[in-house]
Enzyme design. Structure first.
Site, PDB file in Angstrom:
ATOM      1  N   CYS A  53       1.009  -0.837   0.170  1.00 30.09           N
ATOM      2  CA  CYS A  53       0.157  -0.043   0.185  1.00 30.09           C
ATOM      3  C   CYS A  53       0.930   0.887   0.312  1.00 30.09           C
ATOM      4  O   CYS A  53       1.749   1.315   1.303  1.00 30.09           O
ATOM      5  CB  CYS A  53      -1.046  -0.211   1.267  1.00 30.09           C
ATOM      6  SG  CYS A  53      -1.165   1.497   1.530  1.00 30.09           S
ATOM      7  N   CYS A  56       0.627   3.126   3.264  1.00 33.92           N
ATOM      8  CA  CYS A  56       1.280   2.651   3.872  1.00 33.92           C
ATOM      9  C   CYS A  56       2.565   2.610   4.432  1.00 33.92           C
ATOM     10  O   CYS A  56       3.253   3.389   5.158  1.00 33.92           O
ATOM     11  CB  CYS A  56       0.496   1.205   4.262  1.00 33.92           C
ATOM     12  SG  CYS A  56      -0.435   0.647   4.227  1.00 33.92           S
ATOM     13  N   CYS A 206     -13.397   0.671  -2.306  1.00 31.86           N
ATOM     14  CA  CYS A 206     -12.383   1.480  -0.848  1.00 31.86           C
ATOM     15  C   CYS A 206     -13.687   1.305   0.465  1.00 31.86           C
ATOM     16  O   CYS A 206     -13.895   2.569   0.188  1.00 31.86           O
ATOM     17  CB  CYS A 206     -11.758   2.497  -2.211  1.00 31.86           C
ATOM     18  SG  CYS A 206     -10.677   3.028  -0.358  1.00 31.86           S
ATOM     19  N   CYS A 209     -12.705   5.488   0.953  1.00 32.91           N
ATOM     20  CA  CYS A 209     -13.366   6.285   0.030  1.00 32.91           C
ATOM     21  C   CYS A 209     -14.872   6.200   0.326  1.00 32.91           C
ATOM     22  O   CYS A 209     -15.700   7.490   0.092  1.00 32.91           O
ATOM     23  CB  CYS A 209     -13.401   5.734  -1.439  1.00 32.91           C
ATOM     24  SG  CYS A 209     -11.540   5.362  -1.648  1.00 32.91           S
TER      25      CYS A 209
END
Length: 445
Positions: A53, A56, A206, A209
C-alpha cells in the site's frame, strides 16, 4: 518450494519491512494481539496496513517518529494484514492504512480520522491519554485505557460510540458541487484554472473512499465559490491515476493556480478538517472570497437560499452619492473581513442604495450607508450591524453572531429581489441636462 519460501518470507518480514528499525513500534500478530492489546491496561494506537500500500509506505516514517515520541506514554503498534488477517478481522478493516485507538473499552476502539503527520498522531494520543487519566481520577470506567468509544462519565457505552459521526452526511449534503473529472476533461478543467482545486482519486469498492464521500460532499458545499472539489474514479481511469502516481485509495491531490505539479494532501478526512485545511491554503495563496453584486433574484437563489450557512448583505451608497474610489474601498474592507472569516459558512453580497428598496425596507434600513445585514435562510432571522463600517467592527459583529451575542429579528421571507444594472467599476456618468436638446434660437424671434 519457491512459493513456500516466499510465503514464509512474507510471514517473517512483512511488518519488519516497514518497522524493522524501530523497536518502539510493536509488531503485532494474530497470536499476540489479544494478549498485548485487548487484555492489557495500556493505551494503544495501532495501524493495520499492507506492505504493498502506497499510503502505508508514506505513513511509516511519521508512525515511527510518533512511536519514539510516545514511548512510555501510549503504546504504538502495527499489524500486517496480508499476514495477520485474524488480528484485524473483528474491526471491519476495509482499506489501508486503517488506524485505531484502543483505550478504556477495548472492545470498541476508536477510528482515527485526523492528519498523517507525527505531530497529528502525537497530539491525538496525548489528548486521549489525558481524558483517560481524568476519568480514572474520578473513578469512572475500567482501569485500562480509553477510547472515545467509551464514556468518560461512567455510563455504559452504546453500540454507536467510538465510531465518529460524519460532520455532515450524504443526506444533508449532495454531491452536486463535486465535479467529476476523467482523462478527457481533466486538463481542460484544471490546467490554467485560477481556482484552487481539491481532487480525490478513488475506487468504488474502497471502504475508506465510502467513508470520505459524505465529508467530501459537505466540504464542497460549504466552500462553494471558494474552492473547487472534484473526484476521479481511478479504478476506471487508470491512466489518469498513473499520471499522478496514485498508489492507494483515496488519494487527495491539491492543484494550486499557476503551479504545474499538485501537492499531496495529508490532512484530516472529516469535513471540518478538510475545510480548515483548504481555508488555510486559501489564506496562504491570498485568494479573495467572492463578493457577489445583487443584480437579480437568480444570484440569490443560486448562492444564498440553498446554503446551510448565512448570507451577508452589504448596502453601499448609490454611485451618484459616492465615487468609484470610495466604493472600491468599501468592498476592500468586506473582502478583508471575508478572508479573516472564510472558515465560517458565509456568502457575501453587495448592492447600492436604491437598487433593492424592498430589501432595505424589509431589513429596516434607514440609518445611512454603508450598512451590513446578515440573514439566515434556514432560521428566517436577520441581524444588523450598528457599529462603524470598519474591518474590526465587522469582524466582531460576525464573530458575535456565531456565539449568540448579536440581536436577531424574525423575517418571514426574503424581500423581493429586483433586477439591477451591473456596476462597471467607474464613477457615475454626468447627468444629462434636459435642456441640451432645446433649440433656443426659436426665442430670438
Amino acid at each position: 518450494k519457491v512459493l513456500f519460501w516466499i510465503c514464509l518470507g512474507i510471514a517473517i518480514f512483512g511488518v519488519q519491512g516497514h518497522y524493522e528499525d524501530t523497536p518502539q513500534v510493536v509488531k503485532l500478530t494474530s497470536n499476540s494481539f489479544k494478549k498485548e492489546v485487548i487484555q492489557s491496561k495500556e493505551l494503544w494506537l495501532v495501524v493495520f496496513f499492507a506492505p504493498w500500500c502506497g499510503h502505508c509506505k508514506n505513513l511509516a516514517s511519521e508512525w515511527k517518529k510518533a512511536a519514539k515520541a510516545l514511548e512510555g506514554i501510549v503504546k504504538v503498534g502495527a499489524v500486517d494484514m496480508t499476514v495477520h488477517k485474524e488480528a484485524g478481522a473483528p474491526y471491519n478493516i476495509q482499506g489501508f492504512p486503517t488506524i485505531k485507538f484502543f483505550g478504556m473499552n477495548k472492545d470498541k476502539p476508536m477510528d482515527y480520522q485526523q492528519g498523517r503527520q507525527a505531530t497529528d498522531l502525537i497530539n491525538f494520543a496525548l489528548d486521549h491519554a489525558k481524558k483517560v487519566a481524568m476519568a480514572r481520577l474520578k473513578g469512572k470506567g475500567p482501569s485500562g485505557g480509553s477510547s472515545t468509544g467509551s464514556s468518560s462519565n461512567g455510563k455504559k457505552p452504546n453500540a454507536n460510540q467510538g465510531q465518529r459521526k460524519p460532520s455532515g452526511g450524504s443526506a444533508e449534503y449532495s454531491e452536486e458541487n463535486v465535479i467529476e473529472l476523467n482523462n478527457e476533461n481533466f486538463d481542460q478543467m484544471i490546467q490554467g484554472s485560477k481556482d484552487l482545486w481539491y481532487v480525490v482519486f478513488y475506487a468504488p469498492w474502497c471502504g475508506h473512499c465510502k467513508k470520505l464521500h459524505p465529508e467530501w460532499n459537505e466540504a464542497s458545499t460549504r466552500l462553494k465559490g471558494q474552492v473547487k472539489f472534484a473526484k476521479v474514479n481511478a479504478d476506471e481511469d487508470k491512466a489518469l491515476g498513473g499520471r499522478f502516481q496514485v498508489q492507494g485509495f483515496p488519494t487527495i491531490k491539491i492543484f494550486v493556480p499557476g503551479e504545474n505539479d499538485p501537492i499531496d494532501y495529508d490532512g484530516p478526512r472529516d469535513a471540518n478538517g478538510i475545510i480548515g485545511h483548504a481555508s488555510r491554503k486559501l489564506e496562504t495563496l491570498d485568494i479573495p472570497v467572492p463578493i457577489h453584486q445583487i443584480t437579480g433574484k437568480d444570484i440569490i437563489e443560486k448562492e444564498c437560499l440553498p446554503k446551510t450557512g448565512v448570507c451577508a448583505f452589504i448596502f453601499v451608497p448609490h454611485i451618484y452619492d459616492s465615487s468609484a474610489k470610495e466604493r472600491t474601498k468599501y468592498l476592500e474592507i468586506v473582502n478583508e473581513v471575508a478572508k479573516k472569516q472564510r472558515k465560517k459558512p458565509i456568502t457575501y453580497f453587495w448592492t447600492q442604495a436604491g437598487d433593492q428598496l424592498d430589501m432595505e425596507r424589509g431589513f429596516n434600513l434607514g440609518f445611512g450607508y454603508p450598512a451590513v445585514v446578515v440573514y439566515s435562510p434556514n432560521k428566517k432571522k436577520f441581524s444588523t450591524m450598528r457599529s462603524a463600517f470598519k474591518s474590526s467592527s465587522m469582524s466582531s459583529f460576525i464573530e458575535g453572531l456565531f456565539i449568540g451575542k448579536s440581536s436577531l429579528f424574525d423575517i418571514k421571507n426574503l424581500p423581493t429581489i429586483r433586477t439591477a444594472e451591473e456596476w462597471d467599476g467607474n464613477d457615475a456618468a454626468p447627468p444629462v441636462d434636459e435642456y441640451d436638446d432645446i433649440d433656443f434660437q426659436v426665442f430670438d424671434h
